[in-house]
Structures are given as structure tokens and as C-alpha cells.
Design a protein around this motif. Structure first.
Motif, short mmCIF file in Angstrom:
data_model
loop_
_atom_site.label_atom_id
_atom_site.label_comp_id
_atom_site.label_asym_id
_atom_site.label_seq_id
_atom_site.Cartn_x
_atom_site.Cartn_y
_atom_site.Cartn_z
N ARG A 8 -1.28 -35.83 -16.98
CA ARG A 8 -0.06 -35.10 -16.61
C ARG A 8 -0.29 -33.59 -16.70
NH1 ARG A 8 5.33 -37.31 -19.32
NH2 ARG A 8 6.06 -35.79 -17.79
N MET A 9 0.32 -32.86 -15.78
CA MET A 9 0.23 -31.41 -15.85
C MET A 9 1.02 -30.91 -17.05
SD MET A 9 0.71 -30.32 -11.82
CE MET A 9 0.25 -28.59 -12.02
N SER A 10 0.48 -29.93 -17.76
CA SER A 10 1.18 -29.34 -18.90
C SER A 10 2.33 -28.47 -18.39
CB SER A 10 0.23 -28.51 -19.73
OG SER A 10 -0.17 -27.35 -18.99
N SER A 11 3.21 -28.06 -19.30
CA SER A 11 4.33 -27.20 -18.90
C SER A 11 3.81 -25.85 -18.39
CB SER A 11 5.27 -26.97 -20.08
OG SER A 11 4.58 -26.39 -21.18
N THR A 12 2.70 -25.37 -18.98
CA THR A 12 2.10 -24.12 -18.50
C THR A 12 1.60 -24.26 -17.07
OG1 THR A 12 1.42 -23.49 -20.74
CG2 THR A 12 0.24 -22.44 -18.92
N GLU A 13 0.94 -25.39 -16.79
CA GLU A 13 0.44 -25.64 -15.43
C GLU A 13 1.59 -25.79 -14.43
OE1 GLU A 13 -3.80 -27.93 -16.18
OE2 GLU A 13 -1.94 -29.00 -16.62
N GLN A 14 2.66 -26.45 -14.85
CA GLN A 14 3.81 -26.62 -13.97
C GLN A 14 4.47 -25.28 -13.66
OE1 GLN A 14 6.19 -29.46 -16.10
NE2 GLN A 14 4.95 -31.22 -15.47
N ARG A 15 4.60 -24.43 -14.69
CA ARG A 15 5.17 -23.08 -14.48
C ARG A 15 4.28 -22.26 -13.55
NH1 ARG A 15 5.29 -20.47 -19.90
NH2 ARG A 15 5.72 -18.59 -18.69
N ALA A 16 2.96 -22.36 -13.75
CA ALA A 16 2.03 -21.60 -12.91
C ALA A 16 2.14 -22.04 -11.45
CB ALA A 16 0.60 -21.78 -13.41
N ALA A 17 2.13 -23.36 -11.23
CA ALA A 17 2.20 -23.88 -9.86
C ALA A 17 3.52 -23.51 -9.20
CB ALA A 17 2.02 -25.40 -9.86
N ALA A 18 4.64 -23.68 -9.93
CA ALA A 18 5.96 -23.38 -9.35
C ALA A 18 6.11 -21.89 -9.09
CB ALA A 18 7.05 -23.88 -10.29
N LEU A 188 7.99 -15.52 -14.86
CA LEU A 188 7.79 -16.97 -14.83
C LEU A 188 6.33 -17.39 -14.99
CD1 LEU A 188 9.13 -19.75 -14.46
CD2 LEU A 188 8.86 -19.47 -11.98
N VAL A 189 5.42 -16.65 -14.37
CA VAL A 189 4.01 -17.09 -14.34
C VAL A 189 3.35 -16.79 -15.69
CG1 VAL A 189 1.77 -16.75 -13.23
CG2 VAL A 189 3.85 -16.75 -11.85
N PRO A 190 2.70 -17.80 -16.31
CA PRO A 190 2.03 -17.57 -17.60
C PRO A 190 0.89 -16.57 -17.45
CG PRO A 190 2.22 -19.93 -17.10
CD PRO A 190 2.58 -19.19 -15.84
N ARG A 191 0.54 -15.94 -18.57
CA ARG A 191 -0.61 -15.02 -18.58
C ARG A 191 -1.89 -15.84 -18.70
NH1 ARG A 191 3.16 -11.54 -17.38
NH2 ARG A 191 2.63 -12.92 -15.68
#
Length: 461
Positions: A8-18, A188-191
Motif C-alpha cells: 500500500r502507498m504510504s500517506s506521504t506517497e499519497q500526498r505526493a502523488a495527489a 501539500l507536497v511533502p519535502r
């Protein structure tokens, strides 16, 4: 700590993709909204001619093609975020310049400046930094869908915005979207922990030569250039044909594009599934290019009524959407191991060059012989593409994987040969500076876990 092997994609990955999908969508929306309106509303600008309107439609492609690979490489050196912020600011400034223009030359200058905000490669590299390899394809597919959606929305919203606020209002809305993109990146996008210059996400100078000499990659590069040239040239003629031959006021064009895109989107889905599942991508590609060719001939011969133009638009966009979705997948399949990022960089540059040349070609052909000359010219370009595509080999149905290597595995002799001997492995290359091996695999024959076990050396007794 998130499990590095989780499915599963992590929350960080989901935020980055979105977040990055939203940035792409807003930016491309600003690029595309001009297409359905500039040929009609642009006639009111001082100095406007069909050739210059065509140049304005495709002008962004010139600077985009020239700068997107250098900006991607710059992001490897100074970081992704400064390049993305700078590019979005340049894009917003270009939109503002076009909004303030009262002549066609001012709009052309604004479009050229918009294209100079060439952040595509930097955004994709940032996405690669923020996602694990096993989820990167899903994240990139999210961005691909956002681009497709932005194109569909632009075809409808562009005419409606221009109807309400004029061309200046359209460009101001574009500038606002670029600034909103900056806000999304900031909030929104993680560092990213650090920039990872991987061969799947960016252009590797050492892979550029083989990419430019690869016959099937060159066929696909020509294909995306031809597709976007046909799109831009067609949008010099289609809005004018709807007014002059279809009798539809320019304020009402939005419903034609909405109908065409909705029907075209759902019509393409079975063909995408057929091509991938049945492994008939070449047949699907040739069929879609043939339909594109027949559409242009249909516009040329039978585009004298609104009904014919609407039907032609629906079929045109079904073929266009199918090709736009399948060509990147073909690039990914055909590119050698460790060469996907470079192949995609050259592919994107070809796409933008095609857009620039298509706008010019459409404008020049319209000046020579009206809408019929444009449609016939597009048909000839599609026929040339069909001839090139017909000689392409059936693509290998493989996926790119990047496997991290331990220092011991990196020193082990014969690793590439051992991998290539595995049934289902088509290609492999070790990149020592990344401590990784890139592998092209048929997932129906071998999985990632098996390969990960294979690349780790046996423990010493």
C-alpha cells in the motif's frame, strides 16, 4: 516507520502523488484552455493572421522543448523545489503578459514565456524522490490521468471562460492557476529527504546516445510529435469550421468538445484493455493512427455540416485519447533497462516540438487554402506516421524494476548474466553510482521478490 515493502502507498506517497498531479493539472489546464478559442477570438487581436494565430497556439512548445531536459538536470544539482517554484512563477508571468497584450505578438510572447516554465522533468523527478519504486508506476499513472482530465476540462472551460471574460480573462485565470500550483507545492507536497538522480526519473547523459539511435524509440518519438502537430494544426481549423461551415457561434463550442471528450474517453477504454491484456499494442497503435487519418479525410471531404463536424470530433478525440494514453506505455516497454527516464525526456521534447511545429503548419496551411488545406495536411502527416509505425516491431511486454544493491552484491561478478538467465528477464544493467540494478521483466513469468532474493549474495559459511 513505514514498511519499505508494503503493497500500500504510504500517506506521504499519497500526498505526493495527489499534490503533484494537481500541480500538473493546473499547469496543463492553463496551456490547453487556449486551444479551442484562440483561432476564433484571436482574430480580434491587432496584427492577427492565421499563421501568427497558429504560432501563438503552439509557441509554448518551442521553449518547453528547449528547456525541460536542462531544467530536469538543474533540479538534480540545486534541488527540485527551487526549479518548480521558479518554473511556475515564469509560467504565471507569461500568462500575465499574454493577458495584457492587445496584439497577436504580445500573446505569442506570453505563450513563449509560459513554455519557459518547463517543470515537467523536475516534477516527475520529485515524485520519484517521494515514492518507493514499487509504487512509482501508480503515482505516475495518477499524474497521467490528471493531464488527461485537464485536457478534457480545458476544452469545455476554455470557451466558457473566454465567453464570460474574454481572452484576457482566460490568461489571468491561467496565471492564477500557476500561483495556486505554487501554494499546493508549498502546503501539500511533502519535502523530499534528498534528490535521487535515478535513471528511471531523469535524463542520464550516458544513455542519451543509445536512446537517439534506438529505431523503435525514434518511431515512437516521431509518433508523439506527429500526434501533437496534428492536434495543434487541427485546432487552427476546427473552431473556424464550426463557425463557418457548421454555423455554430463561437460561444457555443464548449458542448461540442464536451460531447466529443466524454464519448471519446469511454470509447478508448476497451481498446486500451485489449492492447495490454491481449498483448496487441502494435495492432492497437496502427488502428488508432488509421482512425486519426480517416478523421482528417472525413473533415476534409464531409465537414460541411455541424452534424458531420460533431461526429468527426467524437471519433477524433477517441483516437487522440487512445494514442495519448498508449504511447508513454510503449516507451516504457521499449526503452532499454536503465534508460526509461532518458527515453521519456526525449519523448516529451519531441511532443513539445510537435506542438510548436503543428501550430505553425496549421496556420500556414490555413493561409494557403483554408480549413480544407489544414485537414488535408494533417491527413498526410498521419499517413506518414502510419508508414513509420507499421515497420515497428511488436513491443516486449515488460516492466522496468529498480533493485537496490548492497555493497557485497555490487561487487559480485556475473550478476547481470545471472539475472538475464532467469526466464522472463529481458534486460538488466548495473548502475554502480546508484548502487542499483535496473531490470526489464515480464511480470507473468517472474516477480520482484524472486529477483530481490537473486541479487543478494549468499552469506559466507
Amino acid at each position: 516507520m513505514h514498511d519499505p515493502h508494503s503493497e500500500r502507498m504510504s500517506s506521504t506517497e499519497q500526498r505526493a502523488a495527489a499534490g503533484l498531479a494537481a500541480v500538473f493539472a493546473f499547469r496543463m489546464l492553463g496551456m490547453f484552455m487556449v486551444l479551442p478559442v484562440l483561432a476564433t477570438y484571436g482574430q480580434d487581436l491587432a496584427g492577427a493572421t492565421p499563421l501568427l494565430i497558429g504560432l501563438a497556439i503552439g509557441a509554448y512548445g518551442l521553449t518547453q522543448a528547449a528547456l525541460q531536459i536542462p531544467f530536469g538536470m538543474l533540479s538534480d544539482r540545486i534541488g527540485r523545489l527551487p526549479v518548480i517554484y521558479f518554473g511556475l512563477l515564469v509560467f504565471a508571468f507569461g500568462a500575465g503578459l499574454a493577458a495584457c497584450a492587445d496584439s497577436i505578438w504580445g500573446v505569442i510572447a506570453g505563450r513563449v514565456l509560459q513554455g519557459a516554465g518547463a517543470i515537467s522533468a523536475a516534477v516527475m523527478a520529485l515524485l520519484s524522490d517521494l515514492t518507493r519504486e514499487q509504487h512509482r508506476t501508480k503515482a505516475m499513472a495518477t499524474i497521467g490521468m490528471s493531464i488527461g482530465l485537464s485536457f478534457a476540462v480545458a476544452m469545455v472551460v476554455g470557451p466558457l471562460l473566454t465567453r464570460a471574460f474574454g481572452l484576457a480573462g482566460l490568461f489571468w485565470a491561467t496565471a492564477a492557476m500557476a500561483l495556486l500550483g505554487i501554494l499546493i507545492v508549498a502546503v501539500l507536497v511533502p519535502r523530499p529527504p534528498r534528490a535521487l538522480a535515478t535513471r528511471e526519473a531523469g535524463v542520464a547523459p550516458q544513455a542519451l546516445g543509445p536512446t537517439l539511435r534506438h529505431p523503435d524509440l525514434l518511431r515512437l518519438d516521431f509518433g508523439i510529435a506527429a500526434l501533437h502537430a496534428i492536434l495543434m494544426a487541427s485546432f487552427v481549423a476546427l473552431p473556424l469550421a464550426l463557425v463557418e461551415q457548421g454555423g455554430l457561434p463561437k460561444e457555443e463550442h464548449w458542448w461540442v468538445y464536451l460531447s466529443a471528450l466524454l464519448v471519446g474517453f469511454f470509447a478508448m477504454i476497451p481498446f486500451i484493455i485489449y492492447g495490454e491484456k491481449k498483448r496487441q499494442m502494435k495492432r492497437m497503435l496502427l488502428g488508432a493512427v488509421s482512425v486519426l487519418l480517416l478523421c482528417e479525410l472525413f473533415f476534409w471531404q464531409f465537414g460541411g455540416s455541424l452534424r458531420a463536424l460533431v461526429i468527426g470530433n467524437v471519433v477524433f478525440f477517441a483516437a487522440f485519447n487512445l494514442l495519448e494514453a498508449s504511447l508513454p506505455s510503449l516507451i516504457s516497454k521499449v526503452a532499454p533497462a536503465g534508460g526509461k527516464g532518458t527515453a521519456m525526456g526525449v519523448y516529451s521534447t519531441s511532443q513539445f516540438l510537435g506542438a510548436a511545429l503543428g501550430g505553425l503548419l496549421g496556420g500556414w496551411l490555413f493561409q494557403q487554402g483554408g480549413v480544407d488545406a489544414v485537414f488535408l495536411g494533417c491527413a498526410l502527416l498521419a499517413a506518414l506516421w502510419l508508414a513509420f509505425a507499421a515497420t515497428m516491431r511488436e513491443p516486449p511486454y515488460v516492466t522496468s524494476l529498480r533493485l537496490a544493491l548492497s555493497p557485497a552484491a555490487l561487487q559480485e561478478p556475473g550478476l547481470v548474466e545471472r539475472l538475464k538467465a532467469v526466464p522472463g528477464v529481458a534486460d538488466a544493467v548495473v548502475v554502480a553510482e546508484e548502487a542499483a540494478v535496473y531490470v526489464k521483466v515480464d511480470k507473468l513469468q517472474v516477480d520482484r521478490t524472486t529477483l530481490e532474493r537473486l541479487v543478494e549474495p549468499a552469506p559466507a559459511c
